[in-house]
Scaffold this motif. Structure first.
Motif, PDB file in Angstrom:
ATOM      1  N   PRO A 186     -95.098  69.280 -32.680  1.00 51.10           N
ATOM      2  CA  PRO A 186     -95.202  70.677 -33.087  1.00 51.10           C
ATOM      3  C   PRO A 186     -93.888  71.236 -33.621  1.00 51.10           C
ATOM      4  N   SER A 187     -94.016  72.168 -34.532  1.00 53.78           N
ATOM      5  CA  SER A 187     -92.838  72.852 -35.048  1.00 53.78           C
ATOM      6  C   SER A 187     -92.122  73.541 -33.893  1.00 53.78           C
ATOM      7  N   GLY A 188     -90.825  73.290 -33.768  1.00 50.48           N
ATOM      8  CA  GLY A 188     -90.040  73.913 -32.713  1.00 50.48           C
ATOM      9  C   GLY A 188     -89.878  73.035 -31.476  1.00 50.48           C
ATOM     10  N   ALA A 189     -90.539  71.868 -31.463  1.00 50.45           N
ATOM     11  CA  ALA A 189     -90.445  70.981 -30.290  1.00 50.45           C
ATOM     12  C   ALA A 189     -89.064  70.333 -30.195  1.00 50.45           C
ATOM     13  N   GLY A 190     -88.374  70.242 -31.352  1.00 48.80           N
ATOM     14  CA  GLY A 190     -87.027  69.682 -31.336  1.00 48.80           C
ATOM     15  C   GLY A 190     -86.882  68.358 -32.083  1.00 48.80           C
ATOM     16  N   LYS A 191     -87.794  68.086 -33.015  1.00 51.57           N
ATOM     17  CA  LYS A 191     -87.714  66.836 -33.793  1.00 51.57           C
ATOM     18  C   LYS A 191     -86.387  66.757 -34.545  1.00 51.57           C
ATOM     19  N   GLY A 192     -86.096  67.840 -35.286  1.00 53.04           N
ATOM     20  CA  GLY A 192     -84.869  67.864 -36.086  1.00 53.04           C
ATOM     21  C   GLY A 192     -83.627  67.712 -35.218  1.00 53.04           C
ATOM     22  N   THR A 193     -83.640  68.388 -34.085  1.00 54.50           N
ATOM     23  CA  THR A 193     -82.498  68.316 -33.158  1.00 54.50           C
ATOM     24  C   THR A 193     -82.278  66.862 -32.742  1.00 54.50           C
ATOM     25  N   VAL A 243     -82.177  68.150 -23.887  1.00 52.97           N
ATOM     26  CA  VAL A 243     -81.914  67.425 -25.147  1.00 52.97           C
ATOM     27  C   VAL A 243     -81.343  66.028 -24.910  1.00 52.97           C
ATOM     28  N   ASN A 297     -89.465  66.844 -24.744  1.00 52.53           N
ATOM     29  CA  ASN A 297     -88.090  67.304 -24.959  1.00 52.53           C
ATOM     30  C   ASN A 297     -87.791  68.529 -24.094  1.00 52.53           C
ATOM     31  N   GLU A 298     -87.409  68.228 -22.841  1.00 48.65           N
ATOM     32  CA  GLU A 298     -87.029  69.327 -21.945  1.00 48.65           C
ATOM     33  C   GLU A 298     -85.514  69.512 -22.055  1.00 48.65           C
ATOM     34  N   ARG A 323     -97.569  78.671 -36.299  1.00 47.63           N
ATOM     35  CA  ARG A 323     -97.007  77.428 -35.751  1.00 47.63           C
ATOM     36  C   ARG A 323     -97.505  77.177 -34.324  1.00 47.63           C
ATOM     37  N   GLU A 347     -92.377  77.530 -23.545  1.00 48.88           N
ATOM     38  CA  GLU A 347     -91.026  77.141 -23.964  1.00 48.88           C
ATOM     39  C   GLU A 347     -90.982  76.924 -25.483  1.00 48.88           C
ATOM     40  N   ARG A 387     -88.469  78.733 -28.070  1.00 45.07           N
ATOM     41  CA  ARG A 387     -87.587  78.026 -29.018  1.00 45.07           C
ATOM     42  C   ARG A 387     -87.805  78.508 -30.445  1.00 45.07           C
TER      43      ARG A 387
HETATM   44  N1  LIG Z   1     -84.283  70.460 -25.323  1.00 42.62           N
HETATM   45  C1  LIG Z   1     -84.097  71.653 -25.872  1.00 42.62           C
HETATM   46  N2  LIG Z   1     -83.818  72.722 -25.080  1.00 42.62           N
HETATM   47  C2  LIG Z   1     -83.634  73.943 -25.610  1.00 42.62           C
HETATM   48  N3  LIG Z   1     -83.695  74.220 -26.939  1.00 42.62           N
HETATM   49  C3  LIG Z   1     -83.961  73.204 -27.770  1.00 42.62           C
HETATM   50  C4  LIG Z   1     -84.181  71.868 -27.297  1.00 42.62           C
HETATM   51  N4  LIG Z   1     -84.433  71.061 -28.364  1.00 42.62           N
HETATM   52  C5  LIG Z   1     -84.369  71.858 -29.451  1.00 42.62           C
HETATM   53  N5  LIG Z   1     -84.083  73.127 -29.099  1.00 42.62           N
HETATM   54  C6  LIG Z   1     -83.975  74.291 -29.981  1.00 42.62           C
HETATM   55  O1  LIG Z   1     -85.313  74.647 -30.342  1.00 42.62           O
HETATM   56  C7  LIG Z   1     -85.359  75.082 -31.705  1.00 42.62           C
HETATM   57  C8  LIG Z   1     -86.335  74.199 -32.473  1.00 42.62           C
HETATM   58  O2  LIG Z   1     -85.790  72.899 -32.613  1.00 42.62           O
HETATM   59  P1  LIG Z   1     -85.924  72.091 -33.990  1.00 42.62           P
HETATM   60  O3  LIG Z   1     -85.607  72.986 -35.135  1.00 42.62           O
HETATM   61  O4  LIG Z   1     -85.148  70.828 -33.825  1.00 42.62           O
HETATM   62  O5  LIG Z   1     -87.504  71.790 -33.969  1.00 42.62           O
HETATM   63  P2  LIG Z   1     -88.418  70.961 -34.995  1.00 42.62           P
HETATM   64  O6  LIG Z   1     -89.426  70.260 -34.170  1.00 42.62           O
HETATM   65  O7  LIG Z   1     -87.559  70.110 -35.870  1.00 42.62           O
HETATM   66  O8  LIG Z   1     -89.089  72.133 -35.836  1.00 42.62           O
HETATM   67  P3  LIG Z   1     -89.705  72.098 -37.359  1.00 42.62           P
HETATM   68  O9  LIG Z   1     -90.854  71.150 -37.351  1.00 42.62           O
HETATM   69  O10 LIG Z   1     -90.137  73.522 -37.571  1.00 42.62           O
HETATM   70  O11 LIG Z   1     -88.583  71.678 -38.274  1.00 42.62           O
HETATM   71  C9  LIG Z   1     -83.941  75.019 -32.237  1.00 42.62           C
HETATM   72  O12 LIG Z   1     -83.352  76.299 -32.163  1.00 42.62           O
HETATM   73  C10 LIG Z   1     -83.239  74.029 -31.280  1.00 42.62           C
HETATM   74  O13 LIG Z   1     -81.868  74.283 -31.175  1.00 42.62           O
END
Ligand SMILES: Nc1ncnc2c1ncn2[C@@H]1O[C@H](COP(=O)(O)OP(=O)(O)OP(=O)(O)O)[C@@H](O)[C@H]1O
Length: 214
Positions: free
Chosen positions: A34-41, A196, A193-194, A170, A151, A155
């Motif tokens: 899902p968008s915001g789950a933290g894939k990019g991170t 990082v 992803n709880e 989203r 959560e 995010r």
């Molecule tokens: N484990 C974590 N704990 C807290 N915050 C987090 C964690 N992982 C990521 N984040 C934060 O959550 C937000 C969403 O993360 P990120 O942009 O990496 O998601 P994504 O899955 O790549 O989203 P998209 O598909 O929209 O690109 C960011 O602000 C990031 O800093």
């Protein structure tokens, strides 16, 4: 330190600095969730910590470049005709239309990047994952899940990149994706992803595990 020990330490540092550590399984890595789950991170950390091992797949798109975007770096910017022609020739592992523009991941891009000895990382949404699975393209599938829907919302709001309407869209899509992720056999690895660093270590361990363990 004994000279032989010193030699081993120096040699091992030398090997690490000269040659990237390559995973035993070099199939492209499809990261979804899902968008915001933290894939990019998480995949950004993978690139930072293993810069010579992984490479990001550059997609094709029919949309025009935004300020600062470069052809071949952010996207391969192509005309609609060129996109449709490549699609008709079965040139994409997945493609989709968003907001009137077409996007796709070309087989040639993956093959060229893999031929350079790198593991190609693809950030793909659910429909794309289904397409890649349907054609049987060889890849490893990783799903990044949020610890909870609450959560995930925190995010998305905390990221500050989306409008209220976009956040709600989203979150609704996240429910569909989380449901799909429970389908047996779709993903080789599901990472919650709880924290990082913990999630990153899980991803790294999976990526460097032998093929038979995936
Ligand atoms: N484990 C974590 N704990 C807290 N915050 C987090 C964690 N992982 C990521 N984040 C934060 O959550 C937000 C969403 O993360 P990120 O942009 O990496 O998601 P994504 O899955 O790549 O989203 P998209 O598909 O929209 O690109 C960011 O602000 C990031 O800093």
């Amino acid at each position: 330190m004994r000279p032989s020990v010193l030699f081993r330490v120096t040699r091992s540092r030398f090997i690490h600095s000269m040659a990237p550590v390559l995973p035993p399984d070099r199939r492209p890595l499809v990261i979804s969730g899902p968008s915001g789950a933290g894939k990019g991170t998480l995949f950004t950390l993978l690139f930072q910590r293993h810069p010579d091992t992984f490479t990001f797949s550059v997609s094709h798109t029919t949309r025009g470049p935004r300020d600062g975007e470069q052809h071949g770096v952010n996207y391969h910017f192509v005309t609609r005709d060129a996109f449709e022609d490549l699609k008709a020739r079965d040139g994409f592992v997945e493609s989709a239309t968003f907001g009137g523009n077409m996007y796709g991941t070309s087989k040639a891009t993956i093959e060229e990047q893999s031929a350079k000895g790198k593991v190609v990382v693809l950030d793909i949404e659910m429909e794309g994952v289904k397409q890649i699975k349907a054609i049987g393209f060889p890849a490893r599938f990783v799903f990044i899940a949020p610890p909870s829907e609450e959560e995930l919302e925190r995010r998305l709001r905390g990221r500050g990149t989306d409008s209220e309407a976009s956040i709600l869209k989203r979150l609704a899509q996240a429910k569909v994706e989380l449901e799909y992720s429970t389908t047996p056999g779709v993903h080789d690895k599901i990472i919650v992803n709880e924290d990082v660093e913990t999630a990153y270590r899980e991803l790294e361990e999976f990526v460097f595990s032998p093929a038979e363990q995936s």
